[in-house]
Structure formats: C-alpha cells, structure tokens
Design an enzyme around this catalytic site. Structure first.
Site: not given
Ligand code: GLU
Length: 467
Positions: A241-245
């Site tokens: 997801s987005k939080r993985h960069g």
C-alpha cells in the site's frame, strides 16, 4: 514445431505504472525474449471513466524507461468492443450462452432468499433453459452456460493444479443488458485474437482464470498456459500500500536508479536463478523460465535495490551513465547538464561511480567538476577553510605550479610538502578538497586535480589563498 510463444502485458491505465505491473511486464518480456517469442501490450481501457490518454502515456513511459519495448502497436481494448460483442453473439448462436431477462431487482431478491435459507448466493438464472418462445420483448444480458457439476482445473505453471468446483461458478454475464461487453469476456477474446500463448500475471487474477476458462470452452478455443505470480508485499510482509513508499516506477526513476538495476531488482522480486543476485539483462534472458518463479510473495527491499544499483553503476559504461543521468535530471525536474558539463561528467565518471548507489550520489560527488569558479563552499567545507588552511595552501601552491600533472608527480609533491610541514596527508587533503570542490564528499584530491587540470586547480587555490 512448437507454437511460438506470445506473451502480453495488459495493464489498466490507472495513472502510473505500478511496481507490481512493471514486474509482470518484465516477466512477460523476459519469457518472450527467452523463448524467442513476442511480447505484446494491451491497454485495458474499457472502463473509460477512469482511462485517459495521460494514464496510457504514463504506462508507455514507465515501460520505455525499463527498456521493455513491446512488439507491434499497443492494442486498445476499447477499440475491440465490436469484436467482443460479436463473440457474445456467436456464443449465443452456438447455445453455449443464453439470453437472461432477469432484472437487477429480481436477481437481488433471489440472492436475499438464498441468503435467508443459507444457500449459495450464486445467481442461477431461470432463463438458462427457457424456451425462446417464452422470451419477453425486453432487454437481456447474455450469460455463458457454466458447467453445473464436476470441477475446473487451472494447470498453473506457478501455483500447480488449482481445482475449482463448478458449482461455485455462476453463469457469468458476457454482454450486459445495455449491450456492453464485460471485462471477463474482453480479456479472453483479446488474448485469443492476439494469439497469446502464455498468460503471466498477478495471482489476484487466479479466480478470474476459472471464469475466463468458461469463455475459452464455450468458444472451443485453446486455453493459454497460465502462470499466476504471487503479489509483491511490503518490507513488513503486508499487502502493498501507499505507506510502503514508492509504488510507481516513475518514482524509482526519479530517485536516480539505473534502469538495468531496476530490472535486476524487479526480476528478483519473485523469480530466482540459483544464488545469483546481481545479473545483467542478457543473463536474465538466458536464464528466465517459469519454473524459477517462487510461490511465496516477494517483499520489497529498499536496501537490496540500493545495493544492486551500486553494482550496476559500477558495471556500466561511462557514456551510458551520463545519458541515463541526463534523463534522470529531466524526470526529477532538475536543471539539465550543459554540453561541457556532460563531457566533464563523463571524464570524471571513473572516480565518481565507485561506491555510488544512485545518480544523486554520483552528482553529489561530481559537484567539483559541474560547478564553476568562484567555488562556494557548503557549511561543512567552509569549516575547514580557516586561516591556517589559507596559509598552508598558499605555501603548497608553488609546488603545484611546477608539477608535471600526472598522478605520480602530484602524489609525490603533496606527500613531500606534507612531510616538510610535519603534517599528515589528511590534514592537507581536507582543506584542499574543500577548496577544489566546496564539498567534503568528493573523489580523492588527486582525481579532482587530474580531472579539472592544472589551470583550474591553481585558479581555485588562488581564489581562496589570495582572498
Ligand atoms: N488489466 C488487468 C490489471 O491491470 C490485468 C488483466 C490480465 O492480466 O489478465 O490488473
């Protein structure tokens, strides 16, 4: 003779090329290259509300950066709509599909009743075996006739045999009552018409394969070889997801990784060849096979990417590095290199690429040859440029004026001067570095002097010592 391999990448234009999509594209490209086959590109743009030209251009751009050129023109799925409709009609004519007049309300009511009775909510249309004489004069959807019992086996080259009970497959709609073909139909028709022999894609499409087989069967078409690759997870093992960069490949390009390193990294996300970690694209092509694809989800690994990037930078040809750096600067929105800067950068590359893990690393070290006098020291460099340094470098200058400007001669002269002054070489090299580059992270002072030459070296020294 075995049939020539045809693979395809079939992205939906969502605005950018996702890292998972890029990996799927790479595997398809590698497989086609490895087998002497063809790699096709199809833009799945039937969801016109979400598709636009920019989104398609972003996919082209990402693939081109990665060097994953496709054969022939990219196919637009929406352009094939008449053909999709034609196939639905053929199925109807052959009796492998039927007209369903059920309204959305009727379907929902049937589902609710099934739910209340604890039965499967798969919709069973009462029109499947209805006599055409009983058909109303109303709009209808076309549904494929799915087998009612038995099993469907997907012989998947990654997952093994995946068996689905047919009573879990509904008579899916291939043509909606508004006359539009469904995605599930479009994919199969296009794959068939494009002659695709191998469908290599994310395993989020595994369930679709069972449903897509219904269309192959209804049309009597050969089913392609399936290879469903486990999805990529984040470093923490969770779904991406987005939080993985960075998820878009353009972000990796803008971080300054060479395309060859990114290909190597993407290849290792789910595929392997023995213990090989660092390899060229030619090696990957010669080794690639579906048996090398793992069954467990791969994990992003930023450290590994940086490591691979460093290895590829070290292997790359200097001119190729300069041209990729020029492209990087453009993508990252940074000022372009002037012609003389590009030349200086190439001349200096031999002493810049060592230990650099990305283009920004190279450019940071290249500051000494990309900048021009007067050299503005950054704050770290400025700290080294005190009065003592001014005096010492002033005394060093005449020794350099006489030098014959070879590495040996410069090394000997500076070493002799340091000894004469009773200071270590480091004490001398530090302010010299600061004067020549205005930075503290640079190649060796000898490399810098050789790259910028006698005149420029002496001028930079004079700017400081006579200020
Ligand atoms: N368009 C689908 C996607 O972007 C891929 C379909 C396929 O590969 O069959 O996920």
């Amino acid at each position: 003779m075995p049939q020539p391999v045809v693979t395809r990448f079939a992205p939906s234009p969502t605005g950018y090329l996702h890292i998972g999509g890029a990996r799927t594209a790479l595997f398809n490209w590698l497989y086609a290259k490895a087998e002497g086959g063809t790699f096709l590109l199809r833009i799945e743009d039937t969801d016109l509300a979400r598709s636009d030209a920019d989104a398609t251009a972003a996919i082209f751009q990402g693939l081109r950066w990665l060097g994953l050129e496709w054969d022939g023109d990219a196919v637009s799925q929406s352009a094939n709509r008449p053909r999709h409709i034609e196939v639905a009609q053929q199925m109807l004519a052959a009796g492998t599909a039927y007209k369903c007049f059920a309204t959305p309300e009727e379907i929902e009511t049937a589902r609710e009743a099934a739910r209340a009775e604890g039965r499967s909510t798969l919709y069973r249309s009462p029109w499947r075996d209805a006599d055409p004489a009983t058909h109303p004069d109303a709009s209808f959807a076309i549904r494929v006739k799915a087998p009612l019992d038995g099993t469907t086996v997907i012989a998947d080259r990654v997952q093994g045999d995946v068996t689905i009970r047919n009573d879990q497959l509904d008579d899916m709609i291939v043509l909606r009552s508004d006359g539009t073909p469904t995605y599930m139909l479009a994919v199969v028709v296009d794959d068939h018409d494009m002659g695709v022999t191998h469908v290599i894609r994310g395993d989020d499409h595994l369930n679709n394969a069972a449903r897509q087989m219904l269309v192959y069967r209804a049309m009597g078409w050969d089913v392609p070889v399936w290879a469903h690759i486990p999805l990529i997870h984040g470093e923490d093992g969770k779904k991406l997801s987005k939080r993985h960069g960075a998820l878009g490949v353009h972000e990796y390009q803008a971080q300054g990784y060479p395309a060859a390193a990114m290909r190597n990294y993407l290849a290792r996300l789910g595929w392997g060849h023995g213990n090989d970690e660092v390899f060229t694209t030619e090696q990957a092509i010669s080794w690639f096979g579906l048996e090398g694809i793992g069954k467990a989800p791969a994990r992003l690994d930023a450290k590994k990417l940086a490591h691979l990037s460093g290895q590829h930078i070290a292997m790359m040809d200097d001119a190729a590095l300069v041209s990729e750096i020029a492209e990087y600067l453009q993508v990252a929105g940074l000022p372009a290199l002037a012609e003389d800067q590009a030349r200086d950068l190439e001349n200096a590359m031999y002493c810049l690429k060592d230990r650099a893990k990305s283009f920004p690393d190279i450019l940071e070290k290249a500051h000494f040859c990309l900048t021009s006098r007067p050299i503005e020291p950054d704050s770290k460099a400025a700290k080294l440029l005190d009065e003592a340094a001014r005096q010492r470098l002033g005394e060093l200058t005449p020794h350099l004026q006489d030098a014959i400007w070879t590495r040996d001669d410069l090394e000997n002269r500076i070493a002799a001067f340091a000894e004469q002054q009773g200071v270590g070489l480091g004490k001398l090299a530090q302010p010299l570095r600061a004067v020549l580059a205005g930075r503290t992270a640079t190649p060796s002072v000898f490399d810098m002097m050789l790259v910028i030459g006698r005149e420029e070296t002496l001028a930079r020294l004079a700017d400081f010592t006579s200020a």
